[in-house]
Design an enzyme around this catalytic site. Structure first.
Site, PDB file in Angstrom:
ATOM      1  N   TYR A 199       3.578   5.811   9.711  1.00  0.00           N
ATOM      2  CA  TYR A 199       4.369   5.114  11.084  1.00  0.00           C
ATOM      3  C   TYR A 199       4.631   3.809   9.319  1.00  0.00           C
ATOM      4  O   TYR A 199       5.576   2.860  10.544  1.00  0.00           O
ATOM      5  CB  TYR A 199       2.859   3.618  11.239  1.00  0.00           C
ATOM      6  CG  TYR A 199       2.123   4.083  10.443  1.00  0.00           C
ATOM      7  CD1 TYR A 199       1.580   2.990   9.586  1.00  0.00           C
ATOM      8  CD2 TYR A 199       0.857   4.875  10.749  1.00  0.00           C
ATOM      9  CE1 TYR A 199       0.702   3.624   8.179  1.00  0.00           C
ATOM     10  CE2 TYR A 199      -0.927   4.241  10.034  1.00  0.00           C
ATOM     11  CZ  TYR A 199      -0.793   4.204   8.591  1.00  0.00           C
ATOM     12  OH  TYR A 199      -1.748   3.942   7.887  1.00  0.00           O
ATOM     13  N   HIS A 243      -3.881   5.136   4.243  1.00  0.00           N
ATOM     14  CA  HIS A 243      -5.321   4.055   5.182  1.00  0.00           C
ATOM     15  C   HIS A 243      -5.834   4.872   3.904  1.00  0.00           C
ATOM     16  O   HIS A 243      -7.417   4.243   3.291  1.00  0.00           O
ATOM     17  CB  HIS A 243      -5.605   3.998   6.350  1.00  0.00           C
ATOM     18  CG  HIS A 243      -7.056   3.183   6.377  1.00  0.00           C
ATOM     19  ND1 HIS A 243      -7.484   1.481   6.454  1.00  0.00           N
ATOM     20  CD2 HIS A 243      -8.141   3.509   6.783  1.00  0.00           C
ATOM     21  CE1 HIS A 243      -8.372   1.431   6.809  1.00  0.00           C
ATOM     22  NE2 HIS A 243      -9.055   2.101   6.973  1.00  0.00           N
ATOM     23  N   ARG A 262       0.811  -1.383   0.161  1.00  0.00           N
ATOM     24  CA  ARG A 262      -0.040   0.294  -0.187  1.00  0.00           C
ATOM     25  C   ARG A 262       0.811   1.193  -0.060  1.00  0.00           C
ATOM     26  O   ARG A 262       2.160   1.357   0.996  1.00  0.00           O
ATOM     27  CB  ARG A 262      -0.869   0.313   1.051  1.00  0.00           C
ATOM     28  CG  ARG A 262      -2.119   1.217   1.144  1.00  0.00           C
ATOM     29  CD  ARG A 262      -2.633   0.836   2.365  1.00  0.00           C
ATOM     30  NE  ARG A 262      -2.044   2.026   2.990  1.00  0.00           N
ATOM     31  CZ  ARG A 262      -2.351   1.804   5.030  1.00  0.00           C
ATOM     32  NH1 ARG A 262      -2.995   1.173   5.672  1.00  0.00           N
ATOM     33  NH2 ARG A 262      -1.255   2.353   5.395  1.00  0.00           N
TER      34      ARG A 262
END
Lengths: 321, 324
Positions: free
Chosen positions: A137, A129, A125
């Protein structure tokens, strides 16, 4: 909710087979969604029914802020398939051609009546998100590695190397994509918002749909007396065990010839080789934030213990800073 | 006409619908060789085979999900919960996926989810539940809870033919205890229509499922005391037939609601609100309710007796109303 579509698409696969449609159902889940109950219940039902279902597990290394290594204690999500008695494959998800070929062969296996296939697609990814998430992170090194694996760039190289296109063709495609995106954006932005009263409509189907199954086999096959025969997807050694109470092989009725091809008697457990991509990807990624893995913590503590003490004076004589 | 039990009526409805339409299939745990925990599907497998009588692992989420997927291809699956208590295991699949499917995607889900529910059989807290209100609170579903063999057969047929997901609650206390004459042939009972089981002018008792019988028993006792009750059996909880309730309350001016579900959040509260909104000036007395206690269903017989409404409790509440 995550995983819901796995039992649903299992039902679609079962219904398609029942109607003689010879379809294969496909659905997708991420590494995060592979921990839901629906994933496991759906996969188990698909396996038990030998349903023609291809489940693609897109392992993009992160479920929101949680890396795979902190979600599951297994190396490959494809390993789940072994527990359900179904075939699985692992593929480098950033290799367009390999992903296409793997999926195609899985669909062919399904269509031949060999039961469900799970494909783990290893990828990354490259953003957060969602829009709000800068993904701080994620270690920079991880992004850097995966940037070198860009699937579009790799596919373009493949096309060039195999002389499947040239610079002219590329610029044509690029221009067409731009045009299509612009048109879609324009359409979306210029479309009016729906009228508010629409909120009250459509909760129930009140004659707005005609529900009719598309039969591709003779209905009389599923109407008595023809219907009371064995299911086509009976697996010969399903649940078999050795011992004094083992069911006699002769007692099991012979499976009827499959309406949709294949006799469904094989249950090949395809062992997967560890693909290159799995070797290249660091298994344990350093975490940007949050508690560290216990083994990392212990390792750090050991190193500290090895270090010579910084203070020679006893604690009560040390000067406070 | 032969006299049959409610269980037999349900079995007949399944047989007849599967015979009528090859798109109807049954799916659930132990519904094949064993014929279901209560034998509601006995004989189905022998007649319709494994393709149409699908035995699954113990996997409620998978059962409901698969039934939903099958309905997307035009089948009309009838899924069984071995006990309706287990529907909690697939709550997400029912309320988030199935119920919202038509609203969100325009994809109708013509499936039925049926199972034995209710207490009074010493089944304990995990085999006696009345979870209907979770689903009455879920737009997109229809909820049926019949009290007679005739209604069970007719409503199950209607549910199977409906284009929406229908939850069909079968009271297990009534399964083998009530018998009545049910026509052998094809008939349906409309979804969303209550029925007046007994006419009276002194008060209205609204109930459904096993409590409809309790209400009738109480009404018989009350009649001896000169109190004539109008007894309404809801049959369908969603959509609720508020017209029949309001018409009766406007005539009797007193309302008593009886249900086996627990008190808080039971349908009595909703009915009371509807009556207050639309027939407040017709009321001569406060609206009363007789319900189960706000506890899990207890196991020990004296405790379960205390938990459940019965005719005595209904009669006592009705006498209070009659004083106004």
């Amino acid at each position: 909710m995550l995983g819901d579509l796995i039992p649903v698409m299992t039902g679609v696969a079962m219904a398609g087979r029942y109607l003689g449609q010879n379809i294969v159902a496909m659905t997708w889940i991420g590494d995060g969604g592979s921990s839901t109950g629906a994933f496991h219940e759906g996969l188990n039902l698909a396996a038990q029914q030998r349903a023609p279902l291809v489940l693609i597990v897109e392992n993009n290394q992160w479920a929101y802020s949680t890396p795979v290594a902190r979600q599951v204690p297994i190396k490959n999500l494809a390993d789940r398939a072994v527990a359900y008695g179904i075939a699985s494959k692992i593929v480098d998800g950033n290799d367009v051609v390999a992903t296409y070929e793997t999926t195609k062969s899985a669909v062919e296996d399904c269509r031949a009546g060999r039961g469900p296939v799970l494909i783990e697609v290893k990828t990354m990814r490259m953003k957060g998100h969602a829009q709000h998430d800068p993904a701080e992170y994620v270690p920079k090194a991880m992004f850097d590695y995966w940037k070198t694996q860009d699937p579009i760039a790799r596919y373009e190289t493949y096309l060039t190397e195999h002389k499947l296109w040239d610079a002219k063709k590329k610029s044509e495609i690029d221009a067409r994509i731009e045009r299509e995106l612009d048109a879609d954006q324009k359409f979306a932005e210029e479309s009016p918002m729906p009228p508010a009263e629409l909120a009250e409509q459509g909760v129930y189907c009140e004659g707005c749909h005609t529900i009719e199954a598309e039969w591709r086999r003779a209905k009389k096959e599923v109407i008595p007396p023809a219907s009371n025969e064995e299911a086509v997807w009976k697996v010969a050694d399903f649940g078999a065990f050795k011992g004094p109470f083992a069911p006699a092989a002769a007692a099991a009725p012979a499976p009827r010839a499959a309406a949709s091809g294949g006799n469904g008697a094989e249950s090949p457990l395809v062992a997967h080789d560890e693909p290159e991509v799995a070797k290249q990807t660091p298994l344990r990624v350093p975490f940007g934030r949050g508690p560290k893995d216990r083994s990392v913590e212990l390792e750090r503590r050991d190193k500290v213990a090895e270090r010579p003490p910084r203070h020679n004076k006893p604690p009560h004589k040390r000067r406070r800073r | 006409m032969p006299e049959i039990t409610m269980l037999e009526a349900i079995r007949q409805a399944l047989f007849e619908e599967m015979e009528r339409d090859p798109a109807v299939v049954a799916i659930g745990e132990d519904i094949g060789v064993y014929g279901g925990a209560f034998k509601a599907t006995e004989g189905l497998l022998a007649k319709f085979g494994h393709e149409r009588v699908i035995e699954t692992p113990i996997s409620e989420t998978a059962i409901v999900g698969a039934a939903c997927g099958m309905s997307y291809l035009g089948l009309r699956p009838v899924a069984e919960m071995q006990f309706i208590d287990f529907i909690a295991c697939c709550f997400n699949q029912v309320t988030n996926f199935v119920a919202k499917s038509h609203y969100r995607w325009g994809a109708p889900v013509p499936m039925v989810l049926r199972g034995p529910s209710g207490g009074g059989v010493h089944g304990g807290p995990f085999h006696s539940a009345n979870p209907e209100m979770y689903f009455v609170h879920t737009p997109g579903l229809k909820v049926i809870y019949p009290s007679t063999a005739y209604d069970a057969k007719g409503l199950l047929k209607s549910a199977i033919r409906d284009n929406n997901p229908v939850l069909f609650f079968e009271h297990k206390f009534l399964y083998r205890r009530i018998k009545e004459e049910v026509p052998a042939g094809d008939f349906t009972v409309p979804i969303g229509k209550a029925v007046v089981r007994r006419q009276g002018s002194d008060l209205t008792i609204v109930s459904y499922a096993a409590m409809a019988h309790v209400a009738m028993e109480a009404a018989a006792t009350l009649a001896k005391e000169g109190i004539e009750a109008d007894v309404i059996d809801l049959r369908t909880l969603l959509p609720l037939d508020s017209e029949t309730i309001l018409a009766s309350v406007k005539n009797t001016n007193r309302l008593l609601i009886v249900h086996e579900d627990t008190r808080t959040g039971g349908i009595a509260g909703e009915i009371a609100a509807i009556v207050c909104e639309s027939a407040f000036e017709h009321l001569d007395a406060p609206i009363a309710r007789v319900t189960a206690l706000d506890t899990p269903v207890p196991y020990a017989p004296p405790l379960e007796e205390r938990f459940l409404p019965n005719a005595e409790k209904v009669v006592a509440a009705a006498r209070e109303l009659a004083k106004y």
